[in-house]
Design a protein around this motif. Structure first.
Motif, PDB file in Angstrom:
ATOM      1  N   MET A   1     -61.506 -26.714 -11.043  1.00 43.38           N
ATOM      2  CA  MET A   1     -61.692 -27.633  -9.930  1.00 43.38           C
ATOM      3  C   MET A   1     -62.614 -27.019  -8.891  1.00 43.38           C
ATOM      4  O   MET A   1     -62.167 -26.520  -7.866  1.00 43.38           O
ATOM      5  CB  MET A   1     -60.345 -27.944  -9.279  1.00 43.38           C
ATOM      6  CG  MET A   1     -60.412 -29.179  -8.413  1.00 43.38           C
ATOM      7  SD  MET A   1     -59.369 -29.039  -6.987  1.00 43.38           S
ATOM      8  CE  MET A   1     -59.294 -30.738  -6.470  1.00 43.38           C
ATOM      9  N   SER A   2     -63.895 -27.021  -9.176  1.00 51.79           N
ATOM     10  CA  SER A   2     -64.841 -26.470  -8.211  1.00 51.79           C
ATOM     11  C   SER A   2     -66.139 -27.232  -8.316  1.00 51.79           C
ATOM     12  O   SER A   2     -66.701 -27.397  -9.396  1.00 51.79           O
ATOM     13  CB  SER A   2     -65.084 -24.983  -8.506  1.00 51.79           C
ATOM     14  OG  SER A   2     -66.360 -24.594  -8.040  1.00 51.79           O
ATOM     15  N   HIS A   3     -66.586 -27.721  -7.172  1.00 56.03           N
ATOM     16  CA  HIS A   3     -67.829 -28.503  -7.189  1.00 56.03           C
ATOM     17  C   HIS A   3     -69.054 -27.610  -7.417  1.00 56.03           C
ATOM     18  O   HIS A   3     -70.026 -28.037  -8.024  1.00 56.03           O
ATOM     19  CB  HIS A   3     -67.955 -29.374  -5.937  1.00 56.03           C
ATOM     20  CG  HIS A   3     -67.830 -28.638  -4.630  1.00 56.03           C
ATOM     21  ND1 HIS A   3     -67.272 -27.378  -4.506  1.00 56.03           N
ATOM     22  CD2 HIS A   3     -68.190 -28.995  -3.378  1.00 56.03           C
ATOM     23  CE1 HIS A   3     -67.308 -27.012  -3.235  1.00 56.03           C
ATOM     24  NE2 HIS A   3     -67.860 -27.975  -2.538  1.00 56.03           N
ATOM     25  N   PHE A   4     -69.004 -26.348  -6.947  1.00 59.21           N
ATOM     26  CA  PHE A   4     -70.113 -25.446  -7.244  1.00 59.21           C
ATOM     27  C   PHE A   4     -70.162 -25.145  -8.747  1.00 59.21           C
ATOM     28  O   PHE A   4     -71.244 -25.021  -9.334  1.00 59.21           O
ATOM     29  CB  PHE A   4     -69.998 -24.150  -6.445  1.00 59.21           C
ATOM     30  CG  PHE A   4     -70.431 -24.280  -5.005  1.00 59.21           C
ATOM     31  CD1 PHE A   4     -71.779 -24.296  -4.663  1.00 59.21           C
ATOM     32  CD2 PHE A   4     -69.499 -24.396  -3.974  1.00 59.21           C
ATOM     33  CE1 PHE A   4     -72.188 -24.419  -3.330  1.00 59.21           C
ATOM     34  CE2 PHE A   4     -69.898 -24.525  -2.648  1.00 59.21           C
ATOM     35  CZ  PHE A   4     -71.242 -24.533  -2.321  1.00 59.21           C
ATOM     36  N   CYS A   5     -68.993 -25.008  -9.361  1.00 52.60           N
ATOM     37  CA  CYS A   5     -68.966 -24.759 -10.811  1.00 52.60           C
ATOM     38  C   CYS A   5     -69.421 -26.004 -11.575  1.00 52.60           C
ATOM     39  O   CYS A   5     -70.111 -25.892 -12.586  1.00 52.60           O
ATOM     40  CB  CYS A   5     -67.566 -24.334 -11.248  1.00 52.60           C
ATOM     41  SG  CYS A   5     -67.098 -22.733 -10.552  1.00 52.60           S
ATOM     42  N   GLU A   6     -69.042 -27.180 -11.086  1.00 56.89           N
ATOM     43  CA  GLU A   6     -69.497 -28.398 -11.753  1.00 56.89           C
ATOM     44  C   GLU A   6     -71.022 -28.524 -11.652  1.00 56.89           C
ATOM     45  O   GLU A   6     -71.682 -28.964 -12.598  1.00 56.89           O
ATOM     46  CB  GLU A   6     -68.799 -29.625 -11.151  1.00 56.89           C
ATOM     47  CG  GLU A   6     -69.294 -30.968 -11.661  1.00 56.89           C
ATOM     48  CD  GLU A   6     -69.070 -31.239 -13.158  1.00 56.89           C
ATOM     49  OE1 GLU A   6     -68.531 -30.378 -13.875  1.00 56.89           O
ATOM     50  OE2 GLU A   6     -69.465 -32.340 -13.603  1.00 56.89           O
ATOM     51  N   LYS A   7     -71.584 -28.087 -10.536  1.00 60.17           N
ATOM     52  CA  LYS A   7     -73.046 -28.083 -10.437  1.00 60.17           C
ATOM     53  C   LYS A   7     -73.629 -27.191 -11.536  1.00 60.17           C
ATOM     54  O   LYS A   7     -74.576 -27.583 -12.228  1.00 60.17           O
ATOM     55  CB  LYS A   7     -73.491 -27.591  -9.049  1.00 60.17           C
ATOM     56  CG  LYS A   7     -75.009 -27.477  -8.953  1.00 60.17           C
ATOM     57  CD  LYS A   7     -75.483 -26.902  -7.635  1.00 60.17           C
ATOM     58  CE  LYS A   7     -76.949 -26.500  -7.764  1.00 60.17           C
ATOM     59  NZ  LYS A   7     -77.460 -25.810  -6.571  1.00 60.17           N
ATOM     60  N   ALA A   8     -73.065 -25.999 -11.706  1.00 55.13           N
ATOM     61  CA  ALA A   8     -73.563 -25.081 -12.739  1.00 55.13           C
ATOM     62  C   ALA A   8     -73.376 -25.676 -14.135  1.00 55.13           C
ATOM     63  O   ALA A   8     -74.287 -25.640 -14.969  1.00 55.13           O
ATOM     64  CB  ALA A   8     -72.857 -23.730 -12.628  1.00 55.13           C
TER      65      ALA A   8
END
Ligand SMILES: N[C@@H](CCC(=O)N[C@@H](CS)C(=O)NCC(=O)O)C(=O)O
Length: 251
Positions: free
Chosen positions: A9-16
């Motif tokens: 659950m991380s939007h920075f990780c979803e960006k990656a």
């Protein structure tokens, strides 16, 4: 094969994840639990945030912006950065601007999220199973406190970040001025970054960031507050049109 150290659950990780999938790059996910990730990530990278991409040629690449640039270099699939110099500079400036928005949007959303500790814990633990899950659950009274400290979840900071998030939503609406994309006339890193880092406001269905359905009232109210904003509709459209999945993923 590449390995992405990440939170579910991380939007920075979803960006990656989105940049890697978009560039049709196969990778494995190594999912860490927030709080418990610190020693390992620090040892590998000298800083403590995810996403971190383990690469064969450049070591540990951390920061979603650097992971995106790496993906652009080694991947196939459509270009994420405009070829034209002026447009590329504009796209990079917007990417940088939205990095700050990502931090604000997370703090603003974690305000209502952490009003219900059990729900917050379930979000953080995600699909982890077995002993890892039960250990996380038993120790969340402490980890939850660490998370509220790391992200400075204090009323005045939450209020300021909420304000910054609202401004970002309005900024996107004005900048688009009725167009589909932020820079030029096609999808770029600027759109991908803005749509990902606004996930805490919009949680698009096509985004790979799960939010359990039985949301407590403060979280429902948070989402309802922005549901009609044109920028929220735009983030949904970006994910629906451009979030390709599982393209050669090595899992
Ligand atoms: N600038 C970084 C920000 C990443 C970031 O804020 N990651 C968060 C998860 S959304 C994190 O790892 N937080 C835990 C920590 O920093 O200890 C990027 O673009 O990747």
């Amino acid at each position: 094969v590449l390995k992405l150290l990440q939170f579910e659950m991380s939007h920075f990780c979803e960006k990656a994840r989105w940049t890697l999938d978009y560039k049709r790059i196969a990778y494995e996910k190594d999912t860490l639990l927030p709080g418990f990730h610190v020693p390992r990530v620090k040892r590998l990278t000298g800083q403590q945030s995810v996403p971190v991409l383990e690469t064969p040629d450049e070591g540990y690449v951390f920061g979603s912006d650097r992971i995106a640039a790496y993906a652009e270099r080694i991947g196939s699939g459509p270009a994420l950065y405009p070829a034209n110099d002026a447009l590329r500079r504009e796209a990079l400036a917007l990417e940088e601007r939205f990095e700050a928005v990502g931090h604000h949007a997370r703090r603003a959303m974690f305000g209502p999220l952490f009003e219900d500790r059990d729900f917050a814990r379930r979000c953080m633990v995600g699909s982890a199973q077995g002993r890892q899950r039960s250990f996380y659950e038993k120790t969340f009274f402490a980890t939850g406190r660490v998370i509220t400290m790391v992200y400075a979840l204090k009323p005045d900071r939450i209020a300021a970040s909420t304000q910054a998030t609202v401004e970002a939503l309005d900024f996107v609406e004005q900048h688009l001025a009725g167009r589909d994309y932020l820079v030029g006339d096609r999808f770029t890193i600027a759109d991908l970054t803005a749509a990902s880092l606004l996930i805490p406001v919009s949680f698009p269905k096509a985004a790979q960031v799960p939010l359990p359905d039985d949301r407590p009232a403060p979280v429902e109210q948070w989402l309802a507050r922005f549901a009609d904003h044109p920028t929220v509709a735009w983030t949904h459209a970006m994910f629906e049109r451009h979030r390709m999945l599982d393209v050669g993923r090595a899992e």
